[in-house]
Write a protein that holds these residues in place. Structure first.
Motif, PDB file in Angstrom:
ATOM      1  N   ASP A 219     -26.962 -29.971  61.481  1.00 42.01           N
ATOM      2  CA  ASP A 219     -27.967 -28.900  62.003  1.00 42.01           C
ATOM      3  C   ASP A 219     -29.597 -29.090  61.683  1.00 42.01           C
ATOM      4  OD1 ASP A 219     -27.423 -25.921  62.929  1.00 42.01           O
ATOM      5  OD2 ASP A 219     -29.249 -25.808  61.355  1.00 42.01           O
ATOM      6  N   TYR A 220     -30.230 -29.180  62.783  1.00 40.84           N
ATOM      7  CA  TYR A 220     -31.570 -29.034  62.688  1.00 40.84           C
ATOM      8  C   TYR A 220     -32.506 -30.259  62.342  1.00 40.84           C
ATOM      9  CZ  TYR A 220     -36.197 -27.334  61.641  1.00 40.84           C
ATOM     10  OH  TYR A 220     -37.638 -27.164  61.517  1.00 40.84           O
ATOM     11  N   LEU A 221     -32.070 -31.142  61.197  1.00 43.26           N
ATOM     12  CA  LEU A 221     -32.987 -31.982  60.662  1.00 43.26           C
ATOM     13  C   LEU A 221     -32.150 -33.351  60.955  1.00 43.26           C
ATOM     14  CD1 LEU A 221     -34.218 -30.816  57.397  1.00 43.26           C
ATOM     15  CD2 LEU A 221     -35.562 -30.959  59.629  1.00 43.26           C
ATOM     16  N   PRO A 222     -32.677 -34.257  61.907  1.00 41.36           N
ATOM     17  CA  PRO A 222     -31.866 -35.411  62.198  1.00 41.36           C
ATOM     18  C   PRO A 222     -31.383 -36.227  61.249  1.00 41.36           C
ATOM     19  CG  PRO A 222     -33.757 -34.848  63.974  1.00 41.36           C
ATOM     20  CD  PRO A 222     -33.866 -34.132  62.743  1.00 41.36           C
ATOM     21  N   LEU A 223     -32.437 -36.372  60.250  1.00 49.10           N
ATOM     22  CA  LEU A 223     -32.180 -37.424  59.042  1.00 49.10           C
ATOM     23  C   LEU A 223     -31.960 -36.395  57.754  1.00 49.10           C
ATOM     24  CD1 LEU A 223     -35.066 -40.074  59.669  1.00 49.10           C
ATOM     25  CD2 LEU A 223     -32.570 -40.307  59.710  1.00 49.10           C
ATOM     26  N   GLY A 224     -31.770 -35.347  57.763  1.00 54.34           N
ATOM     27  CA  GLY A 224     -31.427 -34.318  56.649  1.00 54.34           C
ATOM     28  C   GLY A 224     -32.547 -34.250  55.894  1.00 54.34           C
ATOM     29  N   VAL A 225     -32.667 -33.607  54.741  1.00 54.10           N
ATOM     30  CA  VAL A 225     -33.705 -33.290  53.897  1.00 54.10           C
ATOM     31  C   VAL A 225     -34.191 -34.580  53.256  1.00 54.10           C
ATOM     32  CG1 VAL A 225     -34.419 -32.137  51.820  1.00 54.10           C
ATOM     33  CG2 VAL A 225     -32.962 -30.697  53.434  1.00 54.10           C
ATOM     34  N   ALA A 226     -35.292 -34.980  53.509  1.00 56.01           N
ATOM     35  CA  ALA A 226     -36.080 -36.342  52.826  1.00 56.01           C
ATOM     36  C   ALA A 226     -35.148 -37.283  53.053  1.00 56.01           C
ATOM     37  CB  ALA A 226     -36.044 -35.973  51.120  1.00 56.01           C
ATOM     38  N   GLY A 227     -34.796 -37.478  54.352  1.00 57.06           N
ATOM     39  CA  GLY A 227     -34.015 -38.534  54.827  1.00 57.06           C
ATOM     40  C   GLY A 227     -32.588 -38.834  54.219  1.00 57.06           C
ATOM     41  N   GLU A 228     -31.817 -37.855  53.584  1.00 57.25           N
ATOM     42  CA  GLU A 228     -30.664 -37.960  52.829  1.00 57.25           C
ATOM     43  C   GLU A 228     -29.443 -38.308  53.534  1.00 57.25           C
ATOM     44  OE1 GLU A 228     -30.029 -34.411  50.667  1.00 57.25           O
ATOM     45  OE2 GLU A 228     -29.872 -33.122  52.465  1.00 57.25           O
ATOM     46  N   LEU A 229     -29.587 -38.312  54.954  1.00 55.06           N
ATOM     47  CA  LEU A 229     -28.472 -38.653  55.826  1.00 55.06           C
ATOM     48  C   LEU A 229     -28.693 -40.003  56.545  1.00 55.06           C
ATOM     49  CD1 LEU A 229     -27.801 -35.389  57.895  1.00 55.06           C
ATOM     50  CD2 LEU A 229     -26.740 -36.210  56.147  1.00 55.06           C
ATOM     51  N   ALA A 230     -29.803 -40.636  56.106  1.00 54.42           N
ATOM     52  CA  ALA A 230     -30.110 -41.823  56.789  1.00 54.42           C
ATOM     53  C   ALA A 230     -29.109 -43.017  56.483  1.00 54.42           C
ATOM     54  CB  ALA A 230     -31.364 -42.341  56.517  1.00 54.42           C
ATOM     55  N   THR A 231     -28.641 -43.282  55.226  1.00 59.68           N
ATOM     56  CA  THR A 231     -27.779 -44.026  54.891  1.00 59.68           C
ATOM     57  C   THR A 231     -26.285 -43.793  55.692  1.00 59.68           C
ATOM     58  OG1 THR A 231     -28.609 -44.464  52.911  1.00 59.68           O
ATOM     59  CG2 THR A 231     -26.765 -45.592  53.162  1.00 59.68           C
ATOM     60  N   THR A 232     -25.978 -42.399  55.573  1.00 54.02           N
ATOM     61  CA  THR A 232     -24.632 -41.989  56.197  1.00 54.02           C
ATOM     62  C   THR A 232     -24.772 -42.425  57.581  1.00 54.02           C
ATOM     63  OG1 THR A 232     -24.365 -40.517  54.356  1.00 54.02           O
ATOM     64  CG2 THR A 232     -23.462 -40.104  56.561  1.00 54.02           C
ATOM     65  N   LEU A 233     -25.925 -42.224  58.648  1.00 55.81           N
ATOM     66  CA  LEU A 233     -25.732 -42.127  59.699  1.00 55.81           C
ATOM     67  C   LEU A 233     -25.680 -43.601  60.120  1.00 55.81           C
ATOM     68  CD1 LEU A 233     -28.354 -39.572  60.627  1.00 55.81           C
ATOM     69  CD2 LEU A 233     -26.209 -39.319  61.257  1.00 55.81           C
ATOM     70  N   GLU A 234     -26.437 -44.379  59.182  1.00 52.73           N
ATOM     71  CA  GLU A 234     -26.393 -46.084  59.817  1.00 52.73           C
ATOM     72  C   GLU A 234     -24.887 -46.440  59.433  1.00 52.73           C
ATOM     73  OE1 GLU A 234     -29.349 -47.702  57.038  1.00 52.73           O
ATOM     74  OE2 GLU A 234     -31.134 -47.155  58.719  1.00 52.73           O
ATOM     75  N   ARG A 235     -24.218 -45.836  58.546  1.00 53.21           N
ATOM     76  CA  ARG A 235     -23.035 -46.516  58.206  1.00 53.21           C
ATOM     77  C   ARG A 235     -21.869 -46.125  59.489  1.00 53.21           C
ATOM     78  NH1 ARG A 235     -21.339 -46.294  51.716  1.00 53.21           N
ATOM     79  NH2 ARG A 235     -23.134 -47.660  50.840  1.00 53.21           N
ATOM     80  N   LEU A 236     -22.324 -44.854  59.751  1.00 54.04           N
ATOM     81  CA  LEU A 236     -21.246 -44.513  60.757  1.00 54.04           C
ATOM     82  C   LEU A 236     -21.583 -44.938  62.122  1.00 54.04           C
ATOM     83  CD1 LEU A 236     -21.540 -40.521  60.251  1.00 54.04           C
ATOM     84  CD2 LEU A 236     -19.671 -41.995  59.529  1.00 54.04           C
ATOM     85  N   ARG A 237     -22.928 -45.312  62.426  1.00 49.70           N
ATOM     86  CA  ARG A 237     -22.911 -46.057  63.587  1.00 49.70           C
ATOM     87  C   ARG A 237     -22.701 -47.533  63.625  1.00 49.70           C
ATOM     88  NH1 ARG A 237     -22.251 -44.032  67.372  1.00 49.70           N
ATOM     89  NH2 ARG A 237     -24.124 -42.650  67.598  1.00 49.70           N
ATOM     90  N   ALA A 238     -22.704 -48.066  62.452  1.00 50.61           N
ATOM     91  CA  ALA A 238     -22.246 -49.631  62.076  1.00 50.61           C
ATOM     92  C   ALA A 238     -20.682 -49.361  62.416  1.00 50.61           C
ATOM     93  CB  ALA A 238     -22.565 -50.219  61.049  1.00 50.61           C
ATOM     94  N   ARG A 239     -20.111 -48.664  61.929  1.00 51.35           N
ATOM     95  CA  ARG A 239     -18.534 -48.495  61.992  1.00 51.35           C
ATOM     96  C   ARG A 239     -17.930 -48.101  63.171  1.00 51.35           C
ATOM     97  NH1 ARG A 239     -15.787 -45.412  57.275  1.00 51.35           N
ATOM     98  NH2 ARG A 239     -16.579 -43.498  58.303  1.00 51.35           N
TER      99      ARG A 239
END
Length: 730
Positions: free
Chosen positions: A439-459
């Motif tokens: 919801d709302y923040l593409p990378l989450g608060v302070a980029g807290e989703l960045a690593t998770t998103l990269e892993r999901l895309r790689a997988r």
């Protein structure tokens, strides 16, 4: 003072300056001098690492492991040798870089080449083969066997090559076209250079920039360049080195302490010492690693990223666990959906996700749903069967945009964000969702989703959706902040769809904010979220409350979360109600205790008013109400529209005009009345309540309220779509 692993450029002059200032400076020419490895000693205060040859880096690694002070710090120099890791770090820090790929063979680049020319570079710096621009499959094949392959999207330069050099606090722009020439740095290039330095925790470096189509792209970075074209380069570099040596003598960090604090590098350097350092270097050099080593490498590189406010290299991705396979004799397992809401302010984001979760559970899909939200919010809402929540420690967003812990006041914001990041990543890894809705923040608060998103895309097995309310901010603020390059890149690279919870006939964010082709291609307008299906869920909780109200008409006042609702609450309690009407005020959970107490004290003098602190599901109250006076948050407006209520919206107008924009659009469609907060007083509310409201507004004739019935269909489309090919985009 130090040994200089350096080329000849400026060396003699730098040494001369250092000696004039009283330092003992000795050059060490690797390749010319015989090195007795066993006798390399720590008899200097500072070792200056200039060369990046394998021999120089090996000697530097030995010195670093023995506790020597190096400039630039050895872990940073080692990281910068690897282009894949470097560009991940820079991109995570919001630095504009070209689309980047890594592959084990050139043929794997063909899908990327179909989208435009590529430039092929050595995977590791200081390798013998140079760069090549390829435009078709034949040119790619002609490169022969290059393993591994590093490639970036080729952007034709608008002019000569540019380098931005940093020497301490000074920045210099140099054009490399014939004789080197200085150029004035734009604010954009200054910001880019500062981001690069902060990301790595250094302020002695060079950044190569290409201007293409009016946009800047960082295409290379080095930790100790030759400083070609910098005025008085030798003296400036010598002055910087001398100051670094003085800091080393005093036991201070070689890199200035303020930069260390900014980037959180002290912890990073500690994390890179010892055996873990050797594992990281082994991984970067391409050696085969065992699963146990990969786990340790992942932990070390995670620490680099998580403890730095300027995000750095994401961890190497281990193969995901096998997908859930259904036996032929058993029905297929239901899909899994994870839903993230960042919290921080009110209940808007999590309530929106909760409404969607309820609708999905009531659909034929019946997915298992894991919500990720702050603990204090998740525990306050009603969730249907089949939905559970992983909770995050709470943050509070300050007026200046900074993040601070809401409850864990003795924990730093960096540590709390690091903890949240690990919780999110672990939850997603174990739950292994088919779809992640953010919801709302593409990378989450302070980029807290960045690593998770990269892993999901790689997988490549999880579809990612960005969910947006229809109005974000005013156009200027969206373009300046929310729609910055990091968010737009994240939407392009990580998300399969953008669900906009609104009707473009009311407000079209893609068009009005100019969000660009990447967002437009993925945008799906769901319609507003009709809240009537949630009545059954809310019944057990709210029915006793509703039945306790006296007969007759009800005027309901809602102030959202309540943190800025005191003015509306006090004006409502001073209103003269029509005969046989009861006033009900819901203060919200975030109204400060002192304000809430004043409101309660005021209500005691008005027997026809009731005050409620918090109602988890207010829709039963809204259904019961005859008139509604409310602020203009997204969820409140959806609830009012769902029940065709006569409503007066008193929106927030500052610091964010989102509610004001929404209220005006709904007013222009004849669906609500609007009162500017500058005109708010008891008399204005009294006059509105005394007015004959006429027939209920024809909401469904004018706007689309089909969001909650349409979202299950959109989810089905995502689940049936073929998985995107996986490329390493960094």
């Amino acid at each position: 003072m130090g040994r200089s692993f350096t080329e000849d450029r400026h060396q003699a002059e730098i040494l001369s300056w250092l000696r004039q200032w009283g330092a003992t400076a000795e050059p060490l020419h690797l390749g010319d001098d015989l090195i007795d490895v066993a006798r390399v000693s720590l008899d200097h205060d500072l070792f200056v690492l200039k060369s990046r040859s394998d021999l120089a880096m090996s000697v530097a690694a030995d010195l670093h492991g023995a506790g020597a002070r190096l400039l630039n710090p050895y872990p940073v120099s080692a990281l910068l040798r690897d282009r894949v890791v470097t560009f991940r770090v820079l991109r995570a820090a919001g630095v504009p870089v070209p689309e980047t790929f890594a592959a084990s063979h050139v043929s794997q680049l063909l899908p990327a080449l179909d989208r435009g020319p590529l430039i092929i570079k050595p995977y590791r710096r200081y390798k013998k083969h140079g760069t090549e621009v390829v435009t078709n499959a034949a040119e790619l094949a002609a490169l022969g066997s290059i393993e591994p392959v590093f490639a970036q999207r080729y952007h034709p330069p608008d002019g000569p090559d540019r380098t931005v050099y940093s020497i301490g606090s000074e920045l210099f722009g140099v054009l490399h076209a014939g004789p080197d020439a200085s150029f004035a740095l734009s604010p954009e290039l200054v910001d880019i250079a500062r981001r690069c330095g902060t990301a790595l925790g250094i302020d002695l470096f060079g950044v190569n920039v290409v201007m293409s189509g009016g946009r800047a792209y960082v295409v290379d970075m080095s930790s100790f360049p030759g400083f070609r074209g910098v005025p008085e380069a030798a003296r400036r570099v010598a002055k910087y080195v001398h100051a670094a040596a003085e800091r080393a003598v005093c036991g201070e960090p070689v890199v200035p302490a303020e930069l260390q604090r900014t980037a959180g590098r002290a912890a990073t350097h500690r994390a890179l010492k010892g055996s873990s350092l050797q594992l990281v270097l082994g991984a970067l050099s391409g050696t085969e690693a065992t699963p146990q080593e990969l786990a340790q490498i992942e932990s070390v590189v995670d620490d680099i990223r998580l403890r730095s406010t300027a995000a750095t290299s994401p961890p190497r991705v281990r193969p995901g666990r096998p997908r859930r396979d259904s036996r032929p004799t058993q029905p297929p397992a239901p899909p899994r959906v994870a839903m993230y809401s960042q919290g921080m302010v009110g209940f808007g984001h999590i309530r929106r996700n909760a409404s969607i979760a309820h609708a999905l559970r009531g659909s034929a899909l019946q997915p298992a749903i894991m919500m990720i939200a702050e603990a204090w919010q998740a525990g306050a809402l009603l969730l249907p069967e089949g939905v559970d929540c992983v909770t995050l420690p709470a943050l509070r967003r300050e007026a200046d945009g900074a993040y601070n812990p809401r409850f864990l006041l003795d924990v730093s914001d960096q540590d709390l964000i690091a903890l949240r990041t690990r919780v999110v990543r672990s939850a997603i890894e174990v739950f292994d969702p088919d779809v992640l809705v953010v919801d709302y923040l593409p990378l989450g608060v302070a980029g807290e989703l960045a690593t998770t998103l990269e892993r999901l895309r790689a997988r490549g097995t999880t579809r990612c959706v960005l969910g947006l309310r229809e109005v974000l901010y005013d156009t200027e603020t969206v373009r300046r902040t929310w729609a910055d390059r990091a968010n737009m890149d994240a939407i392009r690279d990580f998300y399969d769809a953008v669900w906009i919870y609104g009707d473009p006939a009311v407000f079209d964010p893609v068009r009005e904010y100019g969000l660009g082709d990447d967002v437009a291609a993925k945008a799906r307008y769901t319609g507003y979220l009709d809240q009537r299906p949630r009545l059954d869920l809310a019944a057990a909780h709210a029915d006793p409350l509703v039945t306790s109200l006296p007969p007759g008409e009800i005027a309901l006042c809602l102030v959202g979360g309540g943190h800025d609702g005191e003015a509306l609450a006090e004006a409502f309690l001073q209103t003269e109600l029509p005969r046989d009407m009861t006033g009900v005020l819901v203060t919200g959970p975030l109204m400060p205790w002192e304000q809430r107490q004043r409101v309660r004290d005021g209500a005691q003098q008005r027997p026809r008013f009731r005050v409620l602190d918090f109602v988890a599901e207010p829709i039963k109250l809204i259904e019961r109400a005859d008139r509604v006076i409310a602020m203009g948050g997204y969820n409140t407006c959806c609830e009012i529209l769902s029940f065709d209520k006569h409503a007066l919206i008193v929106p927030r107008v500052a610091p964010e005009p989102e509610q004001w924009i929404r209220a005006q659009r709904l007013r222009d469609l004849g669906l609500v009345d609007v009162l500017h907060p500058d005109e708010l007083d008891a008399r204005a509310l009294t006059e509105w309540l005394a007015r004959d409201p006429g027939p209920p507004p024809a909401v469904r004739d004018r706007i689309d309220l089909g969001g909650l019935s349409r979202i299950p269909t959109l989810l089905t489309e995502l689940l049936g779509a073929a998985a995107r090919p996986v490329s390493l985009a960094v």
